[in-house]
Design an enzyme around this catalytic site. Sequence first.
Site, short mmCIF file in Angstrom:
data_model
loop_
_atom_site.label_atom_id
_atom_site.label_comp_id
_atom_site.label_asym_id
_atom_site.label_seq_id
_atom_site.Cartn_x
_atom_site.Cartn_y
_atom_site.Cartn_z
N ASP A 130 27.98 -20.92 -128.53
CA ASP A 130 29.39 -20.76 -128.17
C ASP A 130 29.86 -21.69 -127.05
O ASP A 130 30.88 -22.37 -127.18
CB ASP A 130 29.73 -19.29 -127.87
CG ASP A 130 29.02 -18.70 -126.66
OD1 ASP A 130 27.98 -19.25 -126.24
OD2 ASP A 130 29.51 -17.69 -126.13
N TYR A 143 17.55 -15.22 -136.13
CA TYR A 143 17.39 -15.90 -134.83
C TYR A 143 15.95 -15.92 -134.34
O TYR A 143 15.22 -14.95 -134.49
CB TYR A 143 18.23 -15.17 -133.76
CG TYR A 143 19.71 -15.28 -133.98
CD1 TYR A 143 20.42 -16.35 -133.48
CD2 TYR A 143 20.39 -14.29 -134.68
CE1 TYR A 143 21.79 -16.45 -133.68
CE2 TYR A 143 21.76 -14.37 -134.89
CZ TYR A 143 22.45 -15.45 -134.38
OH TYR A 143 23.80 -15.55 -134.59
N TRP A 144 15.58 -17.02 -133.72
CA TRP A 144 14.34 -17.13 -132.96
C TRP A 144 14.77 -17.59 -131.56
O TRP A 144 14.79 -18.78 -131.27
CB TRP A 144 13.42 -18.18 -133.57
CG TRP A 144 12.87 -17.83 -134.92
CD1 TRP A 144 11.65 -17.29 -135.17
CD2 TRP A 144 13.50 -18.03 -136.21
NE1 TRP A 144 11.48 -17.11 -136.54
CE2 TRP A 144 12.60 -17.56 -137.19
CE3 TRP A 144 14.74 -18.54 -136.62
CZ2 TRP A 144 12.90 -17.59 -138.56
CZ3 TRP A 144 15.04 -18.57 -137.97
CH2 TRP A 144 14.12 -18.10 -138.92
N ARG A 145 15.17 -16.64 -130.75
CA ARG A 145 15.71 -17.02 -129.45
C ARG A 145 15.21 -16.13 -128.32
O ARG A 145 15.60 -16.33 -127.17
CB ARG A 145 17.25 -16.99 -129.49
CG ARG A 145 17.82 -15.59 -129.47
CD ARG A 145 19.27 -15.50 -129.80
NE ARG A 145 20.18 -16.33 -129.05
CZ ARG A 145 21.50 -16.26 -129.16
NH1 ARG A 145 22.05 -15.40 -130.00
NH2 ARG A 145 22.28 -17.05 -128.46
N ARG A 176 28.13 -9.59 -129.21
CA ARG A 176 27.16 -9.64 -130.31
C ARG A 176 26.19 -8.50 -130.10
O ARG A 176 25.27 -8.58 -129.27
CB ARG A 176 26.38 -10.96 -130.31
CG ARG A 176 27.21 -12.22 -130.46
CD ARG A 176 27.75 -12.39 -131.88
NE ARG A 176 28.49 -13.63 -132.01
CZ ARG A 176 29.77 -13.81 -131.69
NH1 ARG A 176 30.48 -12.81 -131.20
NH2 ARG A 176 30.35 -14.99 -131.85
N GLY A 187 42.30 -13.50 -134.56
CA GLY A 187 42.22 -14.16 -135.87
C GLY A 187 43.53 -14.84 -136.20
O GLY A 187 44.10 -15.54 -135.35
N GLY A 214 37.00 -19.23 -132.26
CA GLY A 214 37.29 -18.77 -130.90
C GLY A 214 36.77 -19.74 -129.84
O GLY A 214 37.40 -19.94 -128.80
N ASP A 215 35.63 -20.37 -130.13
CA ASP A 215 35.06 -21.33 -129.17
C ASP A 215 35.96 -22.56 -129.05
O ASP A 215 36.20 -23.07 -127.94
CB ASP A 215 33.66 -21.79 -129.62
CG ASP A 215 32.73 -20.62 -129.87
OD1 ASP A 215 32.93 -19.56 -129.27
OD2 ASP A 215 31.80 -20.78 -130.69
P1 AMP Z 1 39.26 -15.24 -133.65
O1 AMP Z 1 38.09 -15.56 -132.76
O2 AMP Z 1 38.90 -14.89 -135.05
O3 AMP Z 1 40.20 -14.25 -133.03
O4 AMP Z 1 40.05 -16.61 -133.78
C1 AMP Z 1 40.27 -17.46 -132.69
C2 AMP Z 1 41.48 -18.30 -132.96
O5 AMP Z 1 41.26 -19.08 -134.14
C3 AMP Z 1 42.74 -17.50 -133.22
O6 AMP Z 1 43.38 -17.13 -132.03
C4 AMP Z 1 43.55 -18.50 -134.03
O7 AMP Z 1 44.16 -19.44 -133.16
C5 AMP Z 1 42.49 -19.22 -134.85
N1 AMP Z 1 42.34 -18.60 -136.18
C6 AMP Z 1 41.38 -17.73 -136.59
N2 AMP Z 1 41.56 -17.37 -137.88
C7 AMP Z 1 42.67 -18.04 -138.30
C8 AMP Z 1 43.38 -18.13 -139.55
N3 AMP Z 1 43.00 -17.46 -140.64
N4 AMP Z 1 44.47 -18.94 -139.60
C9 AMP Z 1 44.85 -19.66 -138.52
N5 AMP Z 1 44.23 -19.62 -137.32
C10 AMP Z 1 43.16 -18.83 -137.21
#
Ligand code: AMP
Length: 306
Positions: free
Chosen positions: A29, A100-102, A167, A227, A257-258
Site C-alpha cells: 500500500d 502471503y509469506w510475510r 486487513r 468506492g 485507495g492507495d
Molecule cells: P475505495 O478504496 O474502494 O473506497 O476507492 C478509493 C477511490 O478509488 C474512491 O474514492 C474513488 O475515487 C476511486 N474508485 C473506486 N472504485 C471506483 C469506481 N467503480 N469508479 C470510479 N472511481 C472509483
Amino acid sequence: MKKIHFLGECMVELRAGDASTMHQSFAGDVYNSAVYLKRVFPEVATSIVTAVGQDNLSDKMVATFEQESIDTRYVFRHESKVAGLYLVETDETGERSFTYWRSDAAARKVVDFLNSDVLAELATGDMFFFSGISLAVIEEDARSLFWEKLELLKNAGIKLVFDPNYRARLWRSEEQAKEQFERALHVSDIALPGVEDLTELYGVDSAQGVIDFCRPFGLQELVIKNGPGSVVTFESETLLTHKITPVTNVVDTTSAGDAFNGVYLGARLTGQAVSGSVQLAAKAAGIVIQHPGAICPVAAFDAVKS
Ligand code: AMP
C-alpha cells in the site's frame, strides 16, 4: 522542496501467467501511494521508510523504487531477513485470492532502524504517512517504541497522515486492531479512511458514520473514500461532498485507495485546495482500476495530468 515519507512494507508480488510461468512485480500500500504521488508530482521529495533483505529480490525491489524516482535512503537492509512475498490467483469467475509469506519479513523490523539520526532527518519532512497495514506489520513488541518515535515527529511539526486500511488477517484480534487504530487517529493530523475499513470493526457503513466516529479524535483533515460513491471531506469545519464519476470498465480495484491517497497528498503538499486535490486523486484512482495489478503502466497513468 516539499518532502513526504511513507512508512510500511513493499512485497514481492507473484501473479500466475500461463500454466508454467509467474509474473513477478512489487506492490504494497505505501509503495503504491508513493509511486503514484511521484508520477504526478515529481517535484515532491518522496521516500519509503522500510526494511528489506540482502537477497536478490530485495535488490530488485530497491532498483524498482529508484526507477520510480522514490528516495531510498531510508530503505534499510536487514542482515538475515528477506522481503515478504504474496501470490495473487484469479479463479474462473474472476475472483482473486491472495496467499502471503510475510510473517518473518524484514519490513517487520523497520522500527529497529529508526535511530535518533534517522528521526532527526525524518523530522525535516512535511508529512509522514503510515497505514493500518504498516501498523500491523510492525512487530507487536516494537509498537510502543514506534508510537514514541511518531510522537517525536509530531512534536517536530510533521503532519502525520493515517489510512486505516483494515486487513483482518494481519491482526491478532479485532480489539488489537481497534486499539491501534484509535491511537493512530488520536495522533494523526490527516486521516484518509475508506468507509469499508470501519464497517467490520465499528459497524459504521456511511461517510456520515465515519465523520461521527472520527470527530472526537480532533483531526485537521478527514477524507472519506467510498468506492464509486462520493468522497466526503471535513476540513476547517467545512463538510464537502465530492461526486465521483463511476468507471464502467473496472478491471482490478487493487490499489485504488492507495493511488487516491498518494495523489491527494501530493496535491495538498503542492498547495492545492481540498476539492481540487480530491478531483485529481479520484481521476488517478479511476485510471488505476482500469488496469490489472497495483501499479499501472506509466503511459496510461499520464492521462491524470491532461
Ligand atoms: P475505495 O478504496 O474502494 O473506497 O476507492 C478509493 C477511490 O478509488 C474512491 O474514492 C474513488 O475515487 C476511486 N474508485 C473506486 N472504485 C471506483 C469506481 N467503480 N469508479 C470510479 N472511481 C472509483
